[in-house]
Design an enzyme around this catalytic site. Sequence first.
Site, PDB file in Angstrom:
ATOM      1  N   ASP A  25      47.332  34.161  47.343  1.00 40.58           N
ATOM      2  CA  ASP A  25      45.961  33.865  47.775  1.00 40.58           C
ATOM      3  C   ASP A  25      45.961  33.536  49.263  1.00 40.58           C
ATOM      4  O   ASP A  25      46.654  32.619  49.690  1.00 40.58           O
ATOM      5  CB  ASP A  25      45.465  32.662  46.956  1.00 40.58           C
ATOM      6  CG  ASP A  25      44.068  32.224  47.332  1.00 40.58           C
ATOM      7  OD1 ASP A  25      43.346  33.019  47.966  1.00 40.58           O
ATOM      8  OD2 ASP A  25      43.699  31.089  46.978  1.00 40.58           O
ATOM      9  N   ASN A  27      42.914  33.077  51.069  1.00 44.16           N
ATOM     10  CA  ASN A  27      41.714  32.379  51.553  1.00 44.16           C
ATOM     11  C   ASN A  27      41.403  31.094  50.791  1.00 44.16           C
ATOM     12  O   ASN A  27      40.334  30.508  50.968  1.00 44.16           O
ATOM     13  CB  ASN A  27      40.506  33.325  51.546  1.00 44.16           C
ATOM     14  CG  ASN A  27      40.184  33.821  50.146  1.00 44.16           C
ATOM     15  OD1 ASN A  27      40.822  33.397  49.178  1.00 44.16           O
ATOM     16  ND2 ASN A  27      39.230  34.707  50.025  1.00 44.16           N
ATOM     17  N   ASP A  29      40.674  30.496  47.652  1.00 44.42           N
ATOM     18  CA  ASP A  29      39.670  30.435  46.576  1.00 44.42           C
ATOM     19  C   ASP A  29      40.314  30.410  45.194  1.00 44.42           C
ATOM     20  O   ASP A  29      39.629  30.473  44.174  1.00 44.42           O
ATOM     21  CB  ASP A  29      38.666  31.598  46.693  1.00 44.42           C
ATOM     22  CG  ASP A  29      39.316  32.962  46.443  1.00 44.42           C
ATOM     23  OD1 ASP A  29      40.561  33.029  46.272  1.00 44.42           O
ATOM     24  OD2 ASP A  29      38.586  33.965  46.415  1.00 44.42           O
ATOM     25  N   ASP A  33      44.584  37.927  46.632  1.00 48.38           N
ATOM     26  CA  ASP A  33      43.793  38.938  47.352  1.00 48.38           C
ATOM     27  C   ASP A  33      44.721  39.857  48.163  1.00 48.38           C
ATOM     28  O   ASP A  33      45.946  39.658  48.194  1.00 48.38           O
ATOM     29  CB  ASP A  33      42.760  38.260  48.252  1.00 48.38           C
ATOM     30  CG  ASP A  33      43.374  37.111  49.048  1.00 48.38           C
ATOM     31  OD1 ASP A  33      44.450  37.326  49.634  1.00 48.38           O
ATOM     32  OD2 ASP A  33      42.800  36.004  49.058  1.00 48.38           O
ATOM     33  N   ASP A 102      45.340  51.738  40.637  1.00 53.09           N
ATOM     34  CA  ASP A 102      45.064  51.868  39.207  1.00 53.09           C
ATOM     35  C   ASP A 102      43.787  52.692  39.062  1.00 53.09           C
ATOM     36  O   ASP A 102      42.747  52.322  39.608  1.00 53.09           O
ATOM     37  CB  ASP A 102      44.863  50.457  38.631  1.00 53.09           C
ATOM     38  CG  ASP A 102      45.384  50.320  37.222  1.00 53.09           C
ATOM     39  OD1 ASP A 102      45.073  51.209  36.411  1.00 53.09           O
ATOM     40  OD2 ASP A 102      46.074  49.328  36.936  1.00 53.09           O
ATOM     41  N   ASP A 199      44.974  54.440  33.628  1.00 54.72           N
ATOM     42  CA  ASP A 199      44.705  53.567  32.492  1.00 54.72           C
ATOM     43  C   ASP A 199      44.382  54.416  31.249  1.00 54.72           C
ATOM     44  O   ASP A 199      43.611  55.379  31.343  1.00 54.72           O
ATOM     45  CB  ASP A 199      43.498  52.692  32.859  1.00 54.72           C
ATOM     46  CG  ASP A 199      43.305  51.515  31.930  1.00 54.72           C
ATOM     47  OD1 ASP A 199      44.191  50.652  31.877  1.00 54.72           O
ATOM     48  OD2 ASP A 199      42.258  51.469  31.257  1.00 54.72           O
ATOM     49  N   GLU A 254      49.385  55.523  31.488  1.00 52.12           N
ATOM     50  CA  GLU A 254      49.511  54.633  30.344  1.00 52.12           C
ATOM     51  C   GLU A 254      49.130  55.431  29.105  1.00 52.12           C
ATOM     52  O   GLU A 254      47.955  55.742  28.900  1.00 52.12           O
ATOM     53  CB  GLU A 254      48.580  53.419  30.502  1.00 52.12           C
ATOM     54  CG  GLU A 254      48.757  52.440  29.365  1.00 52.12           C
ATOM     55  CD  GLU A 254      47.647  51.398  29.263  1.00 52.12           C
ATOM     56  OE1 GLU A 254      47.911  50.338  28.683  1.00 52.12           O
ATOM     57  OE2 GLU A 254      46.534  51.656  29.739  1.00 52.12           O
ATOM     58  N   HIS A 316      50.993  43.181  32.768  1.00 52.59           N
ATOM     59  CA  HIS A 316      49.912  42.179  32.714  1.00 52.59           C
ATOM     60  C   HIS A 316      49.246  42.099  31.344  1.00 52.59           C
ATOM     61  O   HIS A 316      48.290  41.341  31.186  1.00 52.59           O
ATOM     62  CB  HIS A 316      48.872  42.551  33.770  1.00 52.59           C
ATOM     63  CG  HIS A 316      48.220  43.872  33.468  1.00 52.59           C
ATOM     64  ND1 HIS A 316      48.910  45.069  33.565  1.00 52.59           N
ATOM     65  CD2 HIS A 316      46.990  44.185  33.020  1.00 52.59           C
ATOM     66  CE1 HIS A 316      48.110  46.058  33.211  1.00 52.59           C
ATOM     67  NE2 HIS A 316      46.941  45.553  32.868  1.00 52.59           N
ATOM     68  N   ASP A 317      49.693  42.896  30.382  1.00 54.84           N
ATOM     69  CA  ASP A 317      49.069  42.902  29.050  1.00 54.84           C
ATOM     70  C   ASP A 317      49.970  42.304  27.977  1.00 54.84           C
ATOM     71  O   ASP A 317      49.541  42.174  26.828  1.00 54.84           O
ATOM     72  CB  ASP A 317      48.765  44.346  28.609  1.00 54.84           C
ATOM     73  CG  ASP A 317      47.627  44.968  29.392  1.00 54.84           C
ATOM     74  OD1 ASP A 317      46.753  44.217  29.875  1.00 54.84           O
ATOM     75  OD2 ASP A 317      47.612  46.208  29.529  1.00 54.84           O
TER      76      ASP A 317
HETATM   77  C1  NOJ Z   1      44.921  48.889  29.699  1.00 55.59           C
HETATM   78  C2  NOJ Z   1      45.014  47.824  30.746  1.00 55.59           C
HETATM   79  O1  NOJ Z   1      46.353  47.630  31.091  1.00 55.59           O
HETATM   80  C3  NOJ Z   1      44.379  46.591  30.153  1.00 55.59           C
HETATM   81  O2  NOJ Z   1      44.578  45.445  30.959  1.00 55.59           O
HETATM   82  C4  NOJ Z   1      42.908  46.853  29.935  1.00 55.59           C
HETATM   83  O3  NOJ Z   1      42.323  45.755  29.259  1.00 55.59           O
HETATM   84  C5  NOJ Z   1      42.691  48.117  29.093  1.00 55.59           C
HETATM   85  N1  NOJ Z   1      43.546  49.209  29.465  1.00 55.59           N
HETATM   86  C6  NOJ Z   1      41.271  48.596  29.239  1.00 55.59           C
HETATM   87  O4  NOJ Z   1      41.069  49.103  30.533  1.00 55.59           O
END
Ligand code: NOJ
Length: 511
Positions: A25, A27, A29, A33, A102, A199, A254, A316-317
């Site tokens: 980060d 700034n 907040d 960023d 992405d 995605d 993906e 991140h999932d």
């Molecule tokens: C896959 C992404 O990695 C995930 O974070 C997202 O929620 C879903 N696709 C929908 O875009």
Amino acid sequence: MSETRRTPWWMGATVYQIYPRSFADSNGDGIGDLQGVLRHLDYLKRLGVDALWLSPIFRSPMADAGYDISDYCDIDPLFGSLADIDRLIAEAHARDIRVLLDFVPNHTSDEHPWFVESRSSRDNPKRDWYIWRDQPNNWRAALGAGSAWTWDEHTQQYYLHLFLAKQPDLNWRNPEVVAAMHDVLRFWLDRGIDGFRIDVIHCTGKDPSFADDPRCQAGQPLSDFNDQPYSHEVLRGLRKLVDSYPGDRMLVGEVNIRSTERVLQYYGAGDELHLAFNFNPLDAPWDPVLFRTCIREVEHWLQPAGAWPTWVLSNHDNVRQRSRYQGSERAARAAAVLLLTLRGTPFIYQGEELGLEDAHIADEARIDPGGRDGCRAPIPWLAEPPHDWNGTSPWLPFPPDADELAAERQVGAANSMFALYQRLLAARKASPALLHGDFVELPSHPEVLAYRRQLGDDLRLVCINFAEAAHACPQSGDWTVEIASDGLGEGEPYAGTLNPGQALVLRPTEA
Ligand code: NOJ
């Protein structure tokens, strides 16, 4: 940038995933960023990665943390501006680091002007840009846990959304949608982007008969298995466009289907994805049977087809690998050796190189509708709280042991997790065998995975002990320990045994 290489850059690259909200980060907040990313480019250079993939940074109401896009051609003010991304591209390129964005083709935000128009009336010219029906079928959404159809009171029809109701699915069978989305790619390719992570590309084609699916009946979201021929046509169009640009632009997709055989189809005949994610290791525990099976599957399906694999242990999932391995630093270190020595392009998720675990987040403090907050915790840069996250506290709590695992403590410290990733990345770069060589599994104890990588005269052996006990792993010939996951014995002759949980990269001992 230096460009003339024999093989495309992405075959010899290591890609680092940045989840911008949680990276750094600038700034104060509490949300990361682009200026924050800029500040840490030298850190990434020092680590030794070749490319960055930025999770979505576009204008978004943030219902799905940016995977719900309301303007594909502008940066969300939370993250910065177009000037910031231009600077980031230039500064990364100046360090010989590529930048991937992405691309989210399956759905927009419901606040995207296209959908606002589409839902305004049944005869709006953009009505058919999305998927409208009088009757829903039984398809289920992956986020929000319910029907994939939402009723629109105003126009008295249902629209399809394979994720949140705030993420309506685009109708890729409409040529105007194809043209508009191609324009999005052109916008970024013209700005110098090196490629895209796409995605849920397997979701863009939908069963044109809209038949009920028994798997949805059983509660599975359609996006888990949707795999229609039309997705391939969509992809061929994207590939053709990207290939028309100079400079080796790349598409990594993906394809979140747990079948390596199905995933292979998305490489097409060299006219679809350059790379496809391989999800099986991403939710696997640290288990020799699972990894062996997964590696054999990849070698069995991808190698004969000439499809180049990818290896990913966290994103991140999903729960971070160290958390999946019960917090074991030893397992996380051995996994780093595996990730960076298999045949294929490895992806490192931010913070993996620091050995971070998921943050513990109380149910009531969760923000993500999919409950994926733990792996999205902010990166601790400095040892002292607030770890270089100034001002208000960050949008999510820090991961456990943030003081001890902070980048400040690890960069430059001998045998930190960061130092291990650095050594592995440097060893990869220096070894044609590790970058591009053949993969051959070697006989070993069931709790040990051993393999050879070879290209011409260049040769490496990798031995990984998944067990809590020491194991013999004899190899004929004289070998020197090039890298040890625990740092023990590097540069010394290999004695034929592995410490508990230890992973080694061996090189032939020079006469
Ligand atoms: C896959 C992404 O990695 C995930 O974070 C997202 O929620 C879903 N696709 C929908 O875009």
